[in-house]
Enzyme design. Sequence first.
Site, PDB file in Angstrom:
ATOM      1  N   ILE A  17       9.925  10.162  31.027  1.00 25.41           N
ATOM      2  CA  ILE A  17       9.523  10.727  32.299  1.00 25.41           C
ATOM      3  C   ILE A  17       8.356   9.550  32.741  1.00 25.41           C
ATOM      4  CG2 ILE A  17       8.265  12.371  33.665  1.00 25.41           C
ATOM      5  CD1 ILE A  17       9.725  14.535  31.991  1.00 25.41           C
ATOM      6  N   ASP A  64      -5.168   6.780  22.878  1.00 26.89           N
ATOM      7  CA  ASP A  64      -4.662   8.079  22.516  1.00 26.89           C
ATOM      8  C   ASP A  64      -5.564   9.091  23.358  1.00 26.89           C
ATOM      9  OD1 ASP A  64      -4.633  10.510  21.172  1.00 26.89           O
ATOM     10  OD2 ASP A  64      -5.012   9.748  19.253  1.00 26.89           O
ATOM     11  N   ASN A  91       0.488  12.099  32.081  1.00 28.42           N
ATOM     12  CA  ASN A  91       1.766  12.534  31.650  1.00 28.42           C
ATOM     13  C   ASN A  91       2.059  12.873  30.284  1.00 28.42           C
ATOM     14  OD1 ASN A  91       5.002  12.531  31.954  1.00 28.42           O
ATOM     15  ND2 ASN A  91       4.443  10.923  30.862  1.00 28.42           N
ATOM     16  N   LYS A 124     -10.868  14.049  33.855  1.00 24.82           N
ATOM     17  CA  LYS A 124     -12.705  13.713  33.934  1.00 24.82           C
ATOM     18  C   LYS A 124     -13.083  12.466  34.072  1.00 24.82           C
ATOM     19  CE  LYS A 124     -16.347  15.923  31.948  1.00 24.82           C
ATOM     20  NZ  LYS A 124     -17.420  15.182  31.323  1.00 24.82           N
ATOM     21  N   TYR A 157       3.940  24.956  22.587  1.00 26.66           N
ATOM     22  CA  TYR A 157       4.131  24.170  23.730  1.00 26.66           C
ATOM     23  C   TYR A 157       3.989  25.099  25.008  1.00 26.66           C
ATOM     24  CZ  TYR A 157       6.634  20.799  26.762  1.00 26.66           C
ATOM     25  OH  TYR A 157       6.917  19.710  28.056  1.00 26.66           O
ATOM     26  N   LYS A 161       0.994  24.249  28.024  1.00 25.36           N
ATOM     27  CA  LYS A 161       1.489  23.964  29.413  1.00 25.36           C
ATOM     28  C   LYS A 161       0.865  25.083  30.095  1.00 25.36           C
ATOM     29  CE  LYS A 161       3.776  20.077  28.579  1.00 25.36           C
ATOM     30  NZ  LYS A 161       3.024  18.927  29.416  1.00 25.36           N
TER      31      LYS A 161
HETATM   32  P1  NAD Z   1       8.538  11.803  25.626  1.00 20.68           P
HETATM   33  O1  NAD Z   1       8.131  12.098  24.133  1.00 20.68           O
HETATM   34  O2  NAD Z   1       9.774  10.892  25.770  1.00 20.68           O
HETATM   35  O3  NAD Z   1       7.508  10.480  25.932  1.00 20.68           O
HETATM   36  C1  NAD Z   1       6.189  11.045  25.824  1.00 20.68           C
HETATM   37  C2  NAD Z   1       5.469   9.857  25.694  1.00 20.68           C
HETATM   38  O4  NAD Z   1       3.911  10.301  25.499  1.00 20.68           O
HETATM   39  C3  NAD Z   1       5.370   9.042  24.592  1.00 20.68           C
HETATM   40  O5  NAD Z   1       5.734   7.608  24.891  1.00 20.68           O
HETATM   41  C4  NAD Z   1       4.557   9.069  23.582  1.00 20.68           C
HETATM   42  O6  NAD Z   1       4.259   7.960  22.932  1.00 20.68           O
HETATM   43  C5  NAD Z   1       3.360   9.413  24.425  1.00 20.68           C
HETATM   44  N1  NAD Z   1       2.294   9.889  23.826  1.00 20.68           N
HETATM   45  C6  NAD Z   1       2.119  11.121  23.077  1.00 20.68           C
HETATM   46  N2  NAD Z   1       1.073  11.538  22.494  1.00 20.68           N
HETATM   47  C7  NAD Z   1       0.397  10.863  23.069  1.00 20.68           C
HETATM   48  C8  NAD Z   1      -1.233  10.372  22.947  1.00 20.68           C
HETATM   49  N3  NAD Z   1      -1.888  11.145  22.062  1.00 20.68           N
HETATM   50  N4  NAD Z   1      -1.704   9.124  23.841  1.00 20.68           N
HETATM   51  C9  NAD Z   1      -1.067   8.658  24.462  1.00 20.68           C
HETATM   52  N5  NAD Z   1       0.338   8.766  24.619  1.00 20.68           N
HETATM   53  C10 NAD Z   1       0.812   9.623  23.986  1.00 20.68           C
HETATM   54  O7  NAD Z   1       8.270  12.909  26.422  1.00 20.68           O
HETATM   55  P2  NAD Z   1       9.019  13.181  27.945  1.00 20.68           P
HETATM   56  O8  NAD Z   1      10.115  13.873  27.867  1.00 20.68           O
HETATM   57  O9  NAD Z   1       8.888  11.964  28.827  1.00 20.68           O
HETATM   58  O10 NAD Z   1       7.880  13.941  28.624  1.00 20.68           O
HETATM   59  C11 NAD Z   1       6.650  13.659  29.402  1.00 20.68           C
HETATM   60  C12 NAD Z   1       5.699  14.769  29.921  1.00 20.68           C
HETATM   61  O11 NAD Z   1       6.773  15.702  30.710  1.00 20.68           O
HETATM   62  C13 NAD Z   1       5.348  15.528  28.507  1.00 20.68           C
HETATM   63  O12 NAD Z   1       4.152  16.149  28.834  1.00 20.68           O
HETATM   64  C14 NAD Z   1       6.271  16.709  28.774  1.00 20.68           C
HETATM   65  O13 NAD Z   1       5.648  17.746  28.078  1.00 20.68           O
HETATM   66  C15 NAD Z   1       6.833  16.893  29.815  1.00 20.68           C
HETATM   67  N6  NAD Z   1       7.677  17.446  30.114  1.00 20.68           N
HETATM   68  C16 NAD Z   1       9.095  16.865  29.542  1.00 20.68           C
HETATM   69  C17 NAD Z   1      10.243  17.779  29.796  1.00 20.68           C
HETATM   70  C18 NAD Z   1      11.593  17.494  29.159  1.00 20.68           C
HETATM   71  O14 NAD Z   1      12.523  18.047  29.182  1.00 20.68           O
HETATM   72  N7  NAD Z   1      11.689  16.178  28.728  1.00 20.68           N
HETATM   73  C19 NAD Z   1      10.451  18.896  30.503  1.00 20.68           C
HETATM   74  C20 NAD Z   1       9.004  19.692  31.052  1.00 20.68           C
HETATM   75  C21 NAD Z   1       8.038  19.224  30.861  1.00 20.68           C
END
Ligand code: NAD
Length: 261
Positions: A17, A64, A91, A124, A157, A161
């Site tokens: 995303i 991070d 994100n 922040k 999770y 959230k």
């Molecule tokens: P993903 O796991 O495919 O990508 C997440 C990215 O965040 C990765 O590139 C990872 O390296 C990075 N990341 C993780 N920990 C980190 C940290 N400590 N510092 C910096 N970067 C970090 O996830 P996604 O599916 O693309 O989800 C993105 C956001 O959307 C998340 O917050 C997730 O909870 C939320 N979300 C996803 C879904 C879904 O179905 N995929 C649904 C609802 C909400």
Amino acid sequence: MATKNRTAIVTGAAQGIGRGIALRLAKDGLSVTLADLPSSLTKLNAVRAEMEGTGGRCRISTVDVTKADDVNRMVAEHVADFGGIDVMVANAGIAITAHFVDTTADDIDRSMAVNVRGVFNCYKAAAEQMIRQGRGGRLIAAGSVSAHKGGEWQCAYVASKFAVRGFNQTVALELAKHGITANIYSPGATQTPMYDSIDEVVTHTEGTPRGSELAKVGAKVPLGRLAQPEDIAKVVSFLASEDSGYVTGQSIVADGGVYFV
Ligand code: NAD
């Protein structure tokens, strides 16, 4: 808020995303910092190449989000390079997939550290800069349908959230006087590496075919398909835009009609 040369930081921009949001905001004309963990640098470079190939202006930051020093540096370097910040998209997130009885205290701590402390650090650092700039701003974070209702396999999770949604509401109230809005986007199941790993854990545990969990969830979506990152990026495009100026404290659910807020 300035209408030209607007800039955004997107965390978790290496894939899924976050990648979709970053590409969309660049297409909307914003200069974008692509931020993710140092271990994601190769993927970040690929997103940068794709973005620059279509005329987007971007830079990379390895960070991070659980570490305030990292996040403060990320914002300071973004401002030094791009002259200011208009949009923060917090994100980055993790999803630990386990039944409640198998979830550990460490799982809870890790989920809260990335999904809640990470958003806190990003909001922040960006808010302090936006207040100094005096031209408002957009704080945006990843919520989820899991910010609204419990779901099996996801107690850590879901807890994180729900916390993001409550935190965001409070920020919206406190920063409104600065013209800074705070909203979260709340996707349903979206086809990304995160959802692939959820499918992997569930199907492995239940002894069902790989991909069947995704298919099962997708079959329940009234609009007839799982979300793609681009579907979510369109919502964030609006929240990041000047047109969303009268929207704050909200969670915008984008899940194809499964859950009504
Ligand atoms: P993903 O796991 O495919 O990508 C997440 C990215 O965040 C990765 O590139 C990872 O390296 C990075 N990341 C993780 N920990 C980190 C940290 N400590 N510092 C910096 N970067 C970090 O996830 P996604 O599916 O693309 O989800 C993105 C956001 O959307 C998340 O917050 C997730 O909870 C939320 N979300 C996803 C879904 C879904 O179905 N995929 C649904 C609802 C909400």
